[in-house]
Design a protein around this motif. Structure first.
Motif, PDB file in Angstrom:
ATOM      1  N   LYS A   1       0.765  -1.286   0.052  1.00 28.37           N
ATOM      2  CA  LYS A   1       0.049  -0.191  -0.113  1.00 28.37           C
ATOM      3  C   LYS A   1       0.772   1.239  -0.025  1.00 28.37           C
ATOM      4  O   LYS A   1       2.029   1.299   0.796  1.00 28.37           O
ATOM      5  CB  LYS A   1      -1.092   0.085   1.037  1.00 28.37           C
ATOM      6  N   VAL A   2       0.338   2.416  -0.862  1.00 27.50           N
ATOM      7  CA  VAL A   2       1.248   3.517  -0.877  1.00 27.50           C
ATOM      8  C   VAL A   2       1.091   4.192   0.601  1.00 27.50           C
ATOM      9  O   VAL A   2       0.044   4.606   1.216  1.00 27.50           O
ATOM     10  CB  VAL A   2       0.567   4.573  -1.893  1.00 27.50           C
ATOM     11  N   MET A   3       2.339   4.539   1.041  1.00 29.53           N
ATOM     12  CA  MET A   3       2.499   5.076   2.262  1.00 29.53           C
ATOM     13  C   MET A   3       2.731   6.937   2.120  1.00 29.53           C
ATOM     14  O   MET A   3       2.049   7.700   2.765  1.00 29.53           O
ATOM     15  CB  MET A   3       3.413   4.708   3.280  1.00 29.53           C
ATOM     16  N   HIS A   4       3.376   6.979   0.885  1.00 28.56           N
ATOM     17  CA  HIS A   4       3.463   8.481   0.615  1.00 28.56           C
ATOM     18  C   HIS A   4       3.842   8.523  -0.768  1.00 28.56           C
ATOM     19  O   HIS A   4       4.464   7.835  -1.489  1.00 28.56           O
ATOM     20  CB  HIS A   4       4.725   8.939   1.338  1.00 28.56           C
ATOM     21  N   MET A   5       2.903   9.281  -1.482  1.00 28.79           N
ATOM     22  CA  MET A   5       3.144   9.413  -2.809  1.00 28.79           C
ATOM     23  C   MET A   5       3.097  11.099  -3.357  1.00 28.79           C
ATOM     24  O   MET A   5       2.204  11.949  -2.607  1.00 28.79           O
ATOM     25  CB  MET A   5       2.183   8.963  -3.811  1.00 28.79           C
ATOM     26  N   CYS A   6       3.941  11.832  -3.984  1.00 26.56           N
ATOM     27  CA  CYS A   6       4.044  12.997  -4.301  1.00 26.56           C
ATOM     28  C   CYS A   6       3.623  13.196  -5.791  1.00 26.56           C
ATOM     29  O   CYS A   6       4.267  12.771  -6.690  1.00 26.56           O
ATOM     30  CB  CYS A   6       5.263  13.856  -3.935  1.00 26.56           C
ATOM     31  N   VAL A   7       2.484  13.859  -6.104  1.00 23.77           N
ATOM     32  CA  VAL A   7       1.755  13.915  -7.253  1.00 23.77           C
ATOM     33  C   VAL A   7       2.138  15.323  -7.803  1.00 23.77           C
ATOM     34  O   VAL A   7       1.680  16.378  -7.158  1.00 23.77           O
ATOM     35  CB  VAL A   7       0.412  13.384  -7.368  1.00 23.77           C
TER      36      VAL A   7
ATOM     37  N   ILE B   1       0.499  17.636  -4.627  1.00 17.94           N
ATOM     38  CA  ILE B   1      -0.582  16.877  -4.062  1.00 17.94           C
ATOM     39  C   ILE B   1       0.111  15.606  -3.338  1.00 17.94           C
ATOM     40  O   ILE B   1       0.729  14.655  -4.044  1.00 17.94           O
ATOM     41  CB  ILE B   1      -1.772  16.413  -4.790  1.00 17.94           C
ATOM     42  N   PHE B   2      -0.084  15.402  -1.833  1.00 13.76           N
ATOM     43  CA  PHE B   2       0.430  14.302  -1.558  1.00 13.76           C
ATOM     44  C   PHE B   2      -0.606  13.271  -1.455  1.00 13.76           C
ATOM     45  O   PHE B   2      -1.838  13.595  -1.200  1.00 13.76           O
ATOM     46  CB  PHE B   2       0.999  14.494  -0.056  1.00 13.76           C
ATOM     47  N   MET B   3      -0.241  11.988  -1.311  1.00 15.18           N
ATOM     48  CA  MET B   3      -1.229  11.024  -1.384  1.00 15.18           C
ATOM     49  C   MET B   3      -0.930   9.728  -0.723  1.00 15.18           C
ATOM     50  O   MET B   3       0.219   9.503  -0.456  1.00 15.18           O
ATOM     51  CB  MET B   3      -1.923  10.675  -2.686  1.00 15.18           C
ATOM     52  N   ALA B   4      -1.921   8.968  -0.231  1.00 16.05           N
ATOM     53  CA  ALA B   4      -1.572   7.566   0.600  1.00 16.05           C
ATOM     54  C   ALA B   4      -2.961   6.672   0.399  1.00 16.05           C
ATOM     55  O   ALA B   4      -3.888   7.183   0.363  1.00 16.05           O
ATOM     56  CB  ALA B   4      -1.183   7.702   1.913  1.00 16.05           C
ATOM     57  N   ASP B   5      -2.593   5.455   0.634  1.00 16.03           N
ATOM     58  CA  ASP B   5      -3.699   4.411   0.605  1.00 16.03           C
ATOM     59  C   ASP B   5      -4.183   4.390   2.011  1.00 16.03           C
ATOM     60  O   ASP B   5      -3.597   4.351   2.934  1.00 16.03           O
ATOM     61  CB  ASP B   5      -3.109   3.083   0.202  1.00 16.03           C
ATOM     62  N   ALA B   6      -5.635   4.308   2.310  1.00 17.61           N
ATOM     63  CA  ALA B   6      -6.081   4.193   3.350  1.00 17.61           C
ATOM     64  C   ALA B   6      -5.770   2.862   4.193  1.00 17.61           C
ATOM     65  O   ALA B   6      -5.673   1.796   3.344  1.00 17.61           O
ATOM     66  CB  ALA B   6      -7.563   4.260   3.689  1.00 17.61           C
ATOM     67  N   ILE B   7      -5.224   2.714   5.317  1.00 17.13           N
ATOM     68  CA  ILE B   7      -5.198   1.464   6.041  1.00 17.13           C
ATOM     69  C   ILE B   7      -6.320   1.437   7.160  1.00 17.13           C
ATOM     70  O   ILE B   7      -6.446   0.344   7.933  1.00 17.13           O
ATOM     71  CB  ILE B   7      -3.819   1.275   6.545  1.00 17.13           C
ATOM     72  N   GLU B   8      -7.047   2.435   7.453  1.00 14.70           N
ATOM     73  CA  GLU B   8      -7.991   2.499   8.388  1.00 14.70           C
ATOM     74  C   GLU B   8      -9.194   2.551   7.717  1.00 14.70           C
ATOM     75  O   GLU B   8      -9.226   3.391   6.725  1.00 14.70           O
ATOM     76  CB  GLU B   8      -7.819   3.435   9.464  1.00 14.70           C
ATOM     77  N   PRO B   9     -10.341   2.320   8.204  1.00 11.71           N
ATOM     78  CA  PRO B   9     -11.582   2.602   7.464  1.00 11.71           C
ATOM     79  C   PRO B   9     -11.848   4.160   7.511  1.00 11.71           C
ATOM     80  O   PRO B   9     -11.629   4.795   8.432  1.00 11.71           O
ATOM     81  CB  PRO B   9     -12.655   1.945   8.532  1.00 11.71           C
TER      82      PRO B   9
END
Length: 133
Positions: free
Chosen positions: A47-53, A61-69
């Motif tokens: 899962k993505v912990m940190h992405m810079c787009v 824009i920083f992004m990450a996959d949710a690991i919590e609902p």
């Protein structure tokens, strides 16, 4: 003076980033998984912990996959990068008044001075500073 960047939590950060790139132009500047940064060897390792787009002329824009609902559309945070650990600690302490600290600010295993909180108005903040070695 710091840099303020939106941080979006997503059910699928890679797909969401691709949509933004197709819509706005730009590029993925960096992407790291939980396995890359934390050595995770569980269901979160890919899962993505940190992405810079970088979109629309270089806006980050920083992004990450949710690991919590979470509820889609509510996964927006403000990431504030400050030049020093002292400034980051002071800003964190002030924003935390009346709010809820999720992760106290401090040096993290992934090498960044980082803290996370929700302010008294319900806004989610991630405060960072690069450590001075």
């Amino acid at each position: 003076m710091g840099n303020l960047k939106p941080f979006i939590t997503s059910e699928d950060a890679r797909s969401q980033a691709e949509f933004y790139l197709q819509s706005l132009g730009g590029e993925i500047a960096s992407i790291s998984t939980h396995g890359d940064l934390m050595g995770a060897q569980n269901e979160f390792k890919d899962k993505v912990m940190h992405m810079c787009v970088l979109v629309a002329g270089g806006n980050a824009i920083f992004m990450a996959d949710a690991i919590e609902p979470f509820t889609p559309g509510t996964g927006i945070s403000l990431a504030l990068e400050l030049p020093t650990e002292t400034e980051a600690s002071e800003a964190f302490a002030k924003l935390a008044v009346g709010g809820n600290v999720k992760y106290p600010i401090g040096l993290q295993p992934f090498g960044l001075f980082f803290g996370e909180l929700t302010d008294k108005f319900g806004i989610h903040w991630m405060i960072t500073a690069a450590p001075k070695w």
